[in-house]
Design a protein around this motif. Structure first.
Motif, PDB file in Angstrom:
ATOM      1  N   ALA A  14       0.850  -1.200   0.000  1.00 51.71           N
ATOM      2  CA  ALA A  14       0.000   0.000   0.000  1.00 51.71           C
ATOM      3  C   ALA A  14       0.880   1.242   0.000  1.00 51.71           C
ATOM      4  O   ALA A  14       1.944   1.275   0.629  1.00 51.71           O
ATOM      5  CB  ALA A  14      -0.916  -0.007   1.219  1.00 51.71           C
ATOM      6  N   MET A  21      -5.235   4.947   3.998  1.00 52.24           N
ATOM      7  CA  MET A  21      -5.916   4.100   3.010  1.00 52.24           C
ATOM      8  C   MET A  21      -7.389   3.909   3.366  1.00 52.24           C
ATOM      9  O   MET A  21      -8.243   3.908   2.487  1.00 52.24           O
ATOM     10  CB  MET A  21      -5.220   2.742   2.896  1.00 52.24           C
ATOM     11  CG  MET A  21      -3.812   2.794   2.323  1.00 52.24           C
ATOM     12  SD  MET A  21      -3.718   3.441   0.646  1.00 52.24           S
ATOM     13  CE  MET A  21      -4.479   2.144  -0.301  1.00 52.24           C
ATOM     14  N   HIS A  26      -9.625   5.143   0.302  1.00 51.06           N
ATOM     15  CA  HIS A  26      -8.942   4.540  -0.848  1.00 51.06           C
ATOM     16  C   HIS A  26      -9.349   3.079  -1.064  1.00 51.06           C
ATOM     17  O   HIS A  26      -9.636   2.678  -2.192  1.00 51.06           O
ATOM     18  CB  HIS A  26      -7.420   4.623  -0.689  1.00 51.06           C
ATOM     19  CG  HIS A  26      -6.869   6.002  -0.759  1.00 51.06           C
ATOM     20  ND1 HIS A  26      -7.131   6.866  -1.805  1.00 51.06           N
ATOM     21  CD2 HIS A  26      -6.065   6.684   0.085  1.00 51.06           C
ATOM     22  CE1 HIS A  26      -6.505   8.008  -1.610  1.00 51.06           C
ATOM     23  NE2 HIS A  26      -5.861   7.932  -0.456  1.00 51.06           N
ATOM     24  N   VAL A  27      -9.378   2.284  -0.007  1.00 51.99           N
ATOM     25  CA  VAL A  27      -9.709   0.862  -0.155  1.00 51.99           C
ATOM     26  C   VAL A  27     -11.171   0.709  -0.586  1.00 51.99           C
ATOM     27  O   VAL A  27     -11.479  -0.073  -1.484  1.00 51.99           O
ATOM     28  CB  VAL A  27      -9.412   0.072   1.136  1.00 51.99           C
ATOM     29  CG1 VAL A  27      -9.832  -1.388   0.989  1.00 51.99           C
ATOM     30  CG2 VAL A  27      -7.928   0.157   1.484  1.00 51.99           C
ATOM     31  N   TYR A  49      -6.705  -7.053   1.959  1.00 48.56           N
ATOM     32  CA  TYR A  49      -6.011  -5.847   2.419  1.00 48.56           C
ATOM     33  C   TYR A  49      -5.569  -6.083   3.857  1.00 48.56           C
ATOM     34  O   TYR A  49      -6.401  -6.326   4.735  1.00 48.56           O
ATOM     35  CB  TYR A  49      -6.922  -4.623   2.331  1.00 48.56           C
ATOM     36  CG  TYR A  49      -6.275  -3.391   2.906  1.00 48.56           C
ATOM     37  CD1 TYR A  49      -5.132  -2.849   2.322  1.00 48.56           C
ATOM     38  CD2 TYR A  49      -6.787  -2.784   4.047  1.00 48.56           C
ATOM     39  CE1 TYR A  49      -4.523  -1.733   2.859  1.00 48.56           C
ATOM     40  CE2 TYR A  49      -6.179  -1.666   4.580  1.00 48.56           C
ATOM     41  CZ  TYR A  49      -5.050  -1.140   3.992  1.00 48.56           C
ATOM     42  OH  TYR A  49      -4.433  -0.033   4.532  1.00 48.56           O
ATOM     43  N   PHE A  54      -1.566  -5.455  -0.240  1.00 45.79           N
ATOM     44  CA  PHE A  54      -2.685  -6.101  -0.919  1.00 45.79           C
ATOM     45  C   PHE A  54      -2.255  -7.432  -1.511  1.00 45.79           C
ATOM     46  O   PHE A  54      -1.102  -7.613  -1.890  1.00 45.79           O
ATOM     47  CB  PHE A  54      -3.171  -5.242  -2.093  1.00 45.79           C
ATOM     48  CG  PHE A  54      -3.656  -3.882  -1.710  1.00 45.79           C
ATOM     49  CD1 PHE A  54      -4.969  -3.703  -1.290  1.00 45.79           C
ATOM     50  CD2 PHE A  54      -2.826  -2.779  -1.784  1.00 45.79           C
ATOM     51  CE1 PHE A  54      -5.433  -2.442  -0.947  1.00 45.79           C
ATOM     52  CE2 PHE A  54      -3.277  -1.515  -1.449  1.00 45.79           C
ATOM     53  CZ  PHE A  54      -4.580  -1.344  -1.032  1.00 45.79           C
ATOM     54  N   ARG A  77      -2.020   3.990  -5.679  1.00 42.20           N
ATOM     55  CA  ARG A  77      -2.380   3.657  -4.302  1.00 42.20           C
ATOM     56  C   ARG A  77      -1.594   2.454  -3.782  1.00 42.20           C
ATOM     57  O   ARG A  77      -1.763   2.040  -2.638  1.00 42.20           O
ATOM     58  CB  ARG A  77      -3.885   3.412  -4.191  1.00 42.20           C
ATOM     59  CG  ARG A  77      -4.693   4.687  -4.452  1.00 42.20           C
ATOM     60  CD  ARG A  77      -6.156   4.435  -4.542  1.00 42.20           C
ATOM     61  NE  ARG A  77      -6.459   3.725  -5.783  1.00 42.20           N
ATOM     62  CZ  ARG A  77      -7.660   3.606  -6.299  1.00 42.20           C
ATOM     63  NH1 ARG A  77      -8.697   4.143  -5.670  1.00 42.20           N
ATOM     64  NH2 ARG A  77      -7.861   2.947  -7.419  1.00 42.20           N
ATOM     65  N   HIS A  78      -0.723   1.910  -4.640  1.00 36.84           N
ATOM     66  CA  HIS A  78       0.141   0.807  -4.217  1.00 36.84           C
ATOM     67  C   HIS A  78       1.423   0.827  -5.043  1.00 36.84           C
ATOM     68  O   HIS A  78       1.544   1.552  -6.022  1.00 36.84           O
ATOM     69  CB  HIS A  78      -0.581  -0.534  -4.333  1.00 36.84           C
ATOM     70  CG  HIS A  78      -0.820  -0.967  -5.744  1.00 36.84           C
ATOM     71  ND1 HIS A  78      -0.710  -2.264  -6.141  1.00 36.84           N
ATOM     72  CD2 HIS A  78      -1.154  -0.278  -6.863  1.00 36.84           C
ATOM     73  CE1 HIS A  78      -0.984  -2.355  -7.437  1.00 36.84           C
ATOM     74  NE2 HIS A  78      -1.262  -1.163  -7.889  1.00 36.84           N
TER      75      HIS A  78
END
Length: 155
Positions: A14, A21, A26-27, A49, A54, A77-78
């Motif tokens: 992440a 997050m 975000h998730v 997650y 992830f 985002r990752h």
């Protein structure tokens, strides 16, 4: 083998701590987008997650899975993405789940799975246990792929 059933399994880190997050959504946004897009494209799977990173399984028609995976590769985002498996599959392991989620806690599982899932799959303990079982079984049976290069992946 099911006609053109393709599977990608990857893990990544992440981009932000869990507070960011989850706190900035975000998730939840990843899941919302995945569920809508995957339902249209005939893709199923699971997103795990952990609060740190992830693990995701995508399965469906090859072209559609590859298109989704290409968008995942550039998602900010990752980072540090590693492919575990990228191959054709005999059968779907996650039928009925356009994109379900396993989190670091039962509360997180329930919160992330309540929206956007069909009745009977929305964070109920029995369905989460089944989801975990399927995820673990697919990981145990997956060969570890060599490091991904765009040219080798045919993307």
């Amino acid at each position: 083998m099911a006609e053109d059933l393709f599977r990608v399994i990857y893990k990544s880190t992440a981009a932000h701590p869990a507070e960011v997050m989850l706190g900035k959504g975000h998730v939840a946004a990843i899941l919302d987008t995945a569920r809508r897009r995957n339902a249209r494209a005939g893709i199923t799977g699971v997103l795990v997650y952990t609060g740190i990173g992830f693990l995701q399984v995508l399965e469906g028609p090859r072209r559609e899975v590859q298109e989704v995976f290409e968008s995942i590769l550039v998602d900010r985002r990752h980072h540090t993405l590693s492919v575990i498996e990228m191959s054709f599959a005999e059968e779907r392991q996650f039928p009925g789940w356009a994109m379900s989620c396993l989190g670091a806690s039962t509360d997180l599982d329930r919160a992330l799975n309540l929206a956007g899932q069909p009745a009977g799959l929305a964070g109920e303990p029995a369905s989460l246990v089944e989801l975990l079982r399927r995820t673990l079984m697919i990981l145990v049976d997956s060969p570890i792929s060599l490091p991904l290069t765009a040219s080798r992946a045919g993307l």
